[in-house]
Design a protein around this motif. Structure first.
Motif, PDB file in Angstrom:
ATOM      1  N   ASP A  13       0.836  -1.207   0.000  1.00  0.00           N
ATOM      2  CA  ASP A  13       0.000   0.000   0.000  1.00  0.00           C
ATOM      3  C   ASP A  13       0.872   1.258   0.000  1.00  0.00           C
ATOM      4  O   ASP A  13       0.548   2.250  -0.672  1.00  0.00           O
ATOM      5  CB  ASP A  13      -0.914   0.001   1.226  1.00  0.00           C
ATOM      6  N   PHE A  14       1.968   1.206   0.747  1.00  0.00           N
ATOM      7  CA  PHE A  14       2.871   2.358   0.825  1.00  0.00           C
ATOM      8  C   PHE A  14       3.469   2.686  -0.546  1.00  0.00           C
ATOM      9  O   PHE A  14       3.444   3.838  -0.999  1.00  0.00           O
ATOM     10  CB  PHE A  14       3.980   2.074   1.843  1.00  0.00           C
ATOM     11  N   TYR A  15       3.979   1.662  -1.220  1.00  0.00           N
ATOM     12  CA  TYR A  15       4.623   1.908  -2.518  1.00  0.00           C
ATOM     13  C   TYR A  15       3.609   2.233  -3.611  1.00  0.00           C
ATOM     14  O   TYR A  15       3.901   3.015  -4.522  1.00  0.00           O
ATOM     15  CB  TYR A  15       5.473   0.700  -2.905  1.00  0.00           C
ATOM     16  N   GLN A  16       2.409   1.663  -3.503  1.00  0.00           N
ATOM     17  CA  GLN A  16       1.369   2.027  -4.471  1.00  0.00           C
ATOM     18  C   GLN A  16       0.941   3.475  -4.286  1.00  0.00           C
ATOM     19  O   GLN A  16       0.706   4.200  -5.265  1.00  0.00           O
ATOM     20  CB  GLN A  16       0.169   1.082  -4.325  1.00  0.00           C
ATOM     21  N   LEU A  17       0.840   3.920  -3.046  1.00  0.00           N
ATOM     22  CA  LEU A  17       0.500   5.315  -2.767  1.00  0.00           C
ATOM     23  C   LEU A  17       1.611   6.245  -3.248  1.00  0.00           C
ATOM     24  O   LEU A  17       1.342   7.302  -3.841  1.00  0.00           O
ATOM     25  CB  LEU A  17       0.264   5.500  -1.268  1.00  0.00           C
ATOM     26  N   LYS A  18       2.844   5.825  -3.009  1.00  0.00           N
ATOM     27  CA  LYS A  18       3.977   6.623  -3.465  1.00  0.00           C
ATOM     28  C   LYS A  18       3.984   6.763  -4.984  1.00  0.00           C
ATOM     29  O   LYS A  18       4.248   7.848  -5.531  1.00  0.00           O
ATOM     30  CB  LYS A  18       5.269   5.966  -2.972  1.00  0.00           C
ATOM     31  N   TYR A  19       3.655   5.661  -5.670  1.00  0.00           N
ATOM     32  CA  TYR A  19       3.629   5.687  -7.140  1.00  0.00           C
ATOM     33  C   TYR A  19       2.477   6.535  -7.660  1.00  0.00           C
ATOM     34  O   TYR A  19       2.596   7.243  -8.663  1.00  0.00           O
ATOM     35  CB  TYR A  19       3.525   4.264  -7.675  1.00  0.00           C
ATOM     36  N   SER A  20       1.320   6.482  -6.956  1.00  0.00           N
ATOM     37  CA  SER A  20       0.162   7.263  -7.398  1.00  0.00           C
ATOM     38  C   SER A  20       0.421   8.763  -7.297  1.00  0.00           C
ATOM     39  O   SER A  20      -0.156   9.552  -8.042  1.00  0.00           O
ATOM     40  CB  SER A  20      -1.073   6.890  -6.579  1.00  0.00           C
ATOM     41  N   ARG A  21       1.308   9.153  -6.391  1.00  0.00           N
ATOM     42  CA  ARG A  21       1.636  10.564  -6.225  1.00  0.00           C
ATOM     43  C   ARG A  21       2.682  11.033  -7.250  1.00  0.00           C
ATOM     44  O   ARG A  21       2.741  12.215  -7.572  1.00  0.00           O
ATOM     45  CB  ARG A  21       2.149  10.816  -4.801  1.00  0.00           C
ATOM     46  N   ASN A  22       3.517  10.083  -7.704  1.00  0.00           N
ATOM     47  CA  ASN A  22       4.541  10.427  -8.696  1.00  0.00           C
ATOM     48  C   ASN A  22       4.725   9.237  -9.643  1.00  0.00           C
ATOM     49  O   ASN A  22       5.515   8.328  -9.374  1.00  0.00           O
ATOM     50  CB  ASN A  22       5.859  10.770  -7.985  1.00  0.00           C
ATOM     51  N   GLN A  23       3.949   9.239 -10.733  1.00  0.00           N
ATOM     52  CA  GLN A  23       3.951   8.104 -11.647  1.00  0.00           C
ATOM     53  C   GLN A  23       5.118   8.135 -12.631  1.00  0.00           C
ATOM     54  O   GLN A  23       5.240   7.241 -13.480  1.00  0.00           O
ATOM     55  CB  GLN A  23       2.630   8.049 -12.408  1.00  0.00           C
ATOM     56  N   SER A  24       5.967   9.116 -12.511  1.00  0.00           N
ATOM     57  CA  SER A  24       7.118   9.187 -13.412  1.00  0.00           C
ATOM     58  C   SER A  24       8.230   8.223 -12.998  1.00  0.00           C
ATOM     59  O   SER A  24       9.138   7.936 -13.781  1.00  0.00           O
ATOM     60  CB  SER A  24       7.663  10.615 -13.450  1.00  0.00           C
ATOM     61  N   LYS A  25       8.168   7.721 -11.778  1.00  0.00           N
ATOM     62  CA  LYS A  25       9.221   6.836 -11.297  1.00  0.00           C
ATOM     63  C   LYS A  25       8.638   5.786 -10.366  1.00  0.00           C
ATOM     64  O   LYS A  25       7.890   6.106  -9.444  1.00  0.00           O
ATOM     65  CB  LYS A  25      10.283   7.657 -10.551  1.00  0.00           C
ATOM     66  N   ARG A  26       8.996   4.519 -10.616  1.00  0.00           N
ATOM     67  CA  ARG A  26       8.557   3.418  -9.747  1.00  0.00           C
ATOM     68  C   ARG A  26       9.652   3.115  -8.733  1.00  0.00           C
ATOM     69  O   ARG A  26      10.840   3.078  -9.060  1.00  0.00           O
ATOM     70  CB  ARG A  26       8.239   2.168 -10.578  1.00  0.00           C
ATOM     71  N   ALA A  27       9.229   2.909  -7.511  1.00  0.00           N
ATOM     72  CA  ALA A  27      10.181   2.643  -6.431  1.00  0.00           C
ATOM     73  C   ALA A  27      10.786   1.253  -6.572  1.00  0.00           C
ATOM     74  O   ALA A  27      10.164   0.338  -7.114  1.00  0.00           O
ATOM     75  CB  ALA A  27       9.492   2.782  -5.084  1.00  0.00           C
ATOM     76  N   THR A  28      12.005   1.105  -6.063  1.00  0.00           N
ATOM     77  CA  THR A  28      12.680  -0.190  -6.056  1.00  0.00           C
ATOM     78  C   THR A  28      13.053  -0.556  -4.628  1.00  0.00           C
ATOM     79  O   THR A  28      13.104   0.295  -3.733  1.00  0.00           O
ATOM     80  CB  THR A  28      13.946  -0.160  -6.925  1.00  0.00           C
ATOM     81  N   VAL A  29      13.326  -1.848  -4.419  1.00  0.00           N
ATOM     82  CA  VAL A  29      13.688  -2.345  -3.104  1.00  0.00           C
ATOM     83  C   VAL A  29      14.695  -3.472  -3.267  1.00  0.00           C
ATOM     84  O   VAL A  29      14.669  -4.206  -4.261  1.00  0.00           O
ATOM     85  CB  VAL A  29      12.438  -2.836  -2.339  1.00  0.00           C
ATOM     86  N   LYS A  30      15.609  -3.596  -2.292  1.00  0.00           N
ATOM     87  CA  LYS A  30      16.583  -4.691  -2.306  1.00  0.00           C
ATOM     88  C   LYS A  30      15.991  -5.903  -1.593  1.00  0.00           C
ATOM     89  O   LYS A  30      15.322  -5.761  -0.567  1.00  0.00           O
ATOM     90  CB  LYS A  30      17.880  -4.247  -1.638  1.00  0.00           C
ATOM     91  N   THR A  31      16.248  -7.073  -2.112  1.00  0.00           N
ATOM     92  CA  THR A  31      15.599  -8.293  -1.611  1.00  0.00           C
ATOM     93  C   THR A  31      16.357  -8.934  -0.458  1.00  0.00           C
ATOM     94  O   THR A  31      15.899  -9.938   0.094  1.00  0.00           O
ATOM     95  CB  THR A  31      15.467  -9.320  -2.751  1.00  0.00           C
ATOM     96  N   GLY A  32      17.516  -8.401  -0.074  1.00  0.00           N
ATOM     97  CA  GLY A  32      18.306  -8.997   0.994  1.00  0.00           C
ATOM     98  C   GLY A  32      17.795  -8.650   2.376  1.00  0.00           C
ATOM     99  O   GLY A  32      16.694  -8.095   2.547  1.00  0.00           O
ATOM    100  N   PHE A  33      18.605  -8.947   3.393  1.00  0.00           N
ATOM    101  CA  PHE A  33      18.235  -8.756   4.787  1.00  0.00           C
ATOM    102  C   PHE A  33      17.930  -7.293   5.078  1.00  0.00           C
ATOM    103  O   PHE A  33      18.768  -6.417   4.861  1.00  0.00           O
ATOM    104  CB  PHE A  33      19.375  -9.253   5.682  1.00  0.00           C
TER     105      PHE A  33
END
Length: 768
Positions: free
Chosen positions: A256-276
């Motif tokens: 929900d956090f990242y979808q909200l972040k994307y809805s506010r700025n659709q020019s860039k999609r957030a990324t995340v690292k899959t490690g610890f």
């Protein structure tokens, strides 16, 4: 030693701190942007609309009505305006009775303080004993029993007042016990229908080679309660499933956090690292990553739910059993079910909100061992905590600090710094030590296996009170005055312990006065400010909230937290009763605490706290018992103190006080406590009769069917399903055989049994 001037500096600091908190609170609470922080209870009830939904943009954030700023203390009047019956309807009996603890303190200590200052203070002050001695003393000591010479006839005054204070306290306790017991019975008789009124929990169901736990429970209650048994719900070990559901909830929050972040700025999609902890690993698209995680968890939840329901190892030998009437449930909950008293153990079921589901998975046979281990752990925690307590007490001793750090002497000897150290730091340092304690004690209580949140809080409160008594009260007295002579103290006989503690009590009045000011005055004022929930709400509101529903979930109304609040109140009862005869100067600080706390918590209960459960004031016997214990302790310590004053004629007469107090407690226990541990059959029958007359077509089984289904089975209907019996039981069922080869038939129908065999003609009289 600290003087009245030092106490005055500490009092001024704490009064100013409290007033500052109240002013800041008064300003923050009237700002529209903080409305959900300071009035969440009204939003939860749906009785308050958001001021952010209308008006000018500036007016939605800042209150532009300057007249409201002139009435910044009107919340106190508003908090006292709601009558008690309306408060019970609004917040529940638990909250209303909790407030009565503060009222009880005022009822006990206001008259005692008046008598003490009218009689005790003049008797103490008009002696010149300390002035003629070479002892180091303060003005506070001149108002205490320390100013009475050894062997003086004036000790008769203290003896008489000890009797007066005891009789007054017992009178108020009896009246209050009677009132609360009556309130509880009236509440139970008048409250709306609840599942726990018809339900018991049965534990230690014996294993049977031919039947499942569900079949065994049904047949047992059909046989032994044929006219009243209605339905049951088996208890599952769903702790692993709960962890998966909780993990999915966390993943959903991130999505929900990242979808909200994307809805506010659709020019860039957030990324995340899959490690610890997202610190390293492959960098991937955040929305896709959490969506895939949720999909995987949904499948795992579905598989684990099927396994939990079907695996015999996940089915606990316990069940929630519901009856057709309150009377039937009361009979079952309050009687022995089997000739073997260790099996088929029944007790009232907690209300569904009150159930602590994790502990239902603990085998009943392991509870005794768990409680022994928890008791040993609590013993070591309590008595090894004396080490940091001793360090805290050293802060109150200027000489000790100067010996340890002589280079600080020029600074410490400054009058203001010296007053702050003696009048402020000891209490606040002790407060910091105690912050982490309740969480540890709650973990110990959970380890013991209690199955309801209310019983967990009551058990944790008992531990916390014992801890405060040993470490804050006795520990402060012993380590603060006798720690330097510890070797001598440890080699004293048991009979000399009350003397050692008793003679130390007047010398520690200063410390306890500062502790009351820090914890009681400024601490209570800080409670109403709700700084932590305020910050968390605005962080959530800024980063996560996108709908009104999200904004409601961001609220953190909190609860009364009985496990920490009530023991602290009891500490003030103990201090007030102990020092009422010894150092009456402490009493106004106690009275101020109770008055301030009553107003603050009444406001919080009306506007903020949302109680998670309702126990109908089941905690009151604990409250009463701890005040009685404090009364007995005060009497024993006064005996020890007077015995060192060579008051040979008056001291023996004090022996009767503890005996009379214990007898009074036994009287109250027999007269009023049954209302808190049993439900009268007469009351149950009256309630059932009225219900049948008003609602003759009530579908009670539909009301109770899923009341005690584990919450994880209700979390997500797409992921988790549990089979429940939806067929109504017939009024006159036929005989149905059981699956037990060694036993005869059950006289009533069973949803698990097959057709009746014509060869069976005898009826089993019990399932045990």
């Amino acid at each position: 030693m600290a003087s009245i001037g030092d106490i005055g500096v500490g009092a001024a600091i704490n009064i100013l701190s409290a007033f500052a908190f109240f002013v800041v609170f008064a300003l923050l609470r009237i700002q529209p942007v903080n409305d959900r922080v300071y009035f969440p209870k009204w939003y939860i009830k749906g009785l308050r609309g958001s001021p952010l939904s209308s008006g000018a943009i500036v007016g939605r954030i800042v209150n532009l009505d300057f007249r409201s700023y002139l009435k910044f203390l009107n919340w106190m009047v508003a908090a006292l305006r709601m009558p008690e019956p309306e408060l019970i309807d609004h917040a529940g009996l638990d909250s209303a009775v909790y407030l009565r603890i503060y009222l009880l303190g005022l009822k006990i200590f206001v008259p005692i303080a008046c008598l003490a200052f009218t009689i005790m203070v003049p008797v103490n002050y008009t002696n010149g004993t300390l002035e003629r001695s070479s002892l180091n003393y303060s003005n506070i000591d001149k108002l205490s029993i320390s100013n009475i010479p050894i062997g003086s006839r004036r000790f008769w005054t203290h003896l008489v007042m000890a009797y007066v204070f005891t009789f007054w306290t017992c009178y108020i306790l009896r009246k209050e016990y009677e009132i609360v017991a009556s309130m509880r019975l009236h509440f139970l008789a008048s409250e709306n229908r609840r599942p726990d009124q018809y339900t018991v929990i049965v534990r230690n169901v014996p294993p049977d080679p031919d039947e499942s736990v569900s079949e065994l429970v049904e047949h047992f209650f059909l046989v032994n309660h044929p006219d009243h048994y209605l339905t049951h719900q088996i208890v599952y070990d769903a702790n692993k499933l709960s962890k998966l559901v909780e993990e999915k909830k966390k993943m959903q929050n991130w999505l929900d956090f990242y979808q909200l972040k994307y809805s506010r700025n659709q020019s860039k999609r957030a990324t995340v690292k899959t490690g610890f902890l997202g610190l390293w690993g492959d960098q991937v698209d955040a929305i896709n990553y959490y969506s895939s995680k949720i999909e995987i968890l949904s499948k795992e939840i579905s598989l684990e739910a099927d396994k939990t329901v079907s695996d015999p190892k996940s089915i606990m030998p316990a069940a929630f059993v519901s009856f057709k009437s309150r009377w039937g449930a009361a009979v079952c909950a309050q009687t022995q079910q089997s000739r073997n008293p260790t099996i088929w153990l029944t007790e009232w079921a907690p209300e569904p909100r009150d159930v602590y589901w994790d502990n239902l998975a603990i085998p009943f046979v392991s509870l005794a061992i768990r409680r022994l281990i928890a008791g040993v752990a609590f013993f070591f925690l309590t008595f090894f905590f004396m080490i940091p307590i001793a360090f805290v007490q050293s802060l109150a001793n200027i000489e000790s600090i100067e010996k340890t750090a002589p280079f600080l002497r020029p600074i410490i000897e400054l009058k203001f710094i010296k007053s702050v150290i003696q009048g402020f730091l000891p209490g606040i340092a002790l407060k910091i030590f105690l912050i982490f304690l309740p969480s540890i004690l709650m973990l110990l209580s959970k380890f013991e296996g209690f199955i309801s949140r209310s019983s967990l809080e009551r058990r944790s409160a008992s531990k916390y009170y014992i801890f405060l008594f040993v470490n804050v009260f006795l520990g402060s007295i012993i380590t603060g005055t006798a720690f330097q002579q510890l070797n001598k103290f440890l080699h004293q006989s048991a009979n000399d312990i009350p003397k050692t503690i008793g003679v130390s009590i007047p010398m520690k009045a200063t410390f306890f006065i500062t502790f009351i000011m820090v914890d009681g005055w400024a601490g209570i004022a800080a409670e109403i400010l709700r700084l932590r929930p305020l910050i968390i709400y605005h962080l959530r509101n800024f980063f996560l909230v996108k709908t009104e529903k999200d904004r409601e979930e961001a609220m953190d109304p909190g609860t009364l937290e009985f496990n920490t609040g009530e023991p602290r109140i009891q500490l003030y009862f103990l201090l007030g009763l102990v020092y009422a005869v010894v150092t009456p100067l402490l009493l106004p600080f106690i009275v101020t605490f109770f008055g301030l706390a009553y107003i603050v918590y009444r406001h919080q209960i009306i506007n903020v706290y949302n109680q998670e459960y309702e126990s109908a004031a089941a905690f009151w016997p604990d409250v009463h018992g701890r005040i009685i214990a404090a009364l007995v302790v005060s009497q024993l310590l006064l005996m020890g103190l007077l015995s060192t004053k060579e008051a040979a004629q008056s001291t023996p007469l004090l022996i009767a006080l503890p005996i009379l107090t214990i007898w009074f407690n036994r009287f109250c226990k027999g007269r009023y406590e049954p209302a808190f541990v049993q439900y009268p059959l007469q009351e149950a029958m009256m309630k059932d009769t009225l219900e049948r007359a008003r609602e003759p077509n009530l579908n009670l089984k539909g009301f109770l069917q899923n009341a005690y289904v584990h919450p994880v089975f209700k979390h997500d209907e797409d992921d988790v399903e549990i089979e429940t019996d939806s067929e109504d039981r017939q009024q006159e069922p036929a005989l149905v055989p059981t699956k037990r080869q060694s036993r005869r038939n059950t006289p009533l129908q069973s949803k698990h049994s097959g057709p009746l065999s014509s060869s069976h003609s005898e009826v089993d009289g019990g399932a045990s």
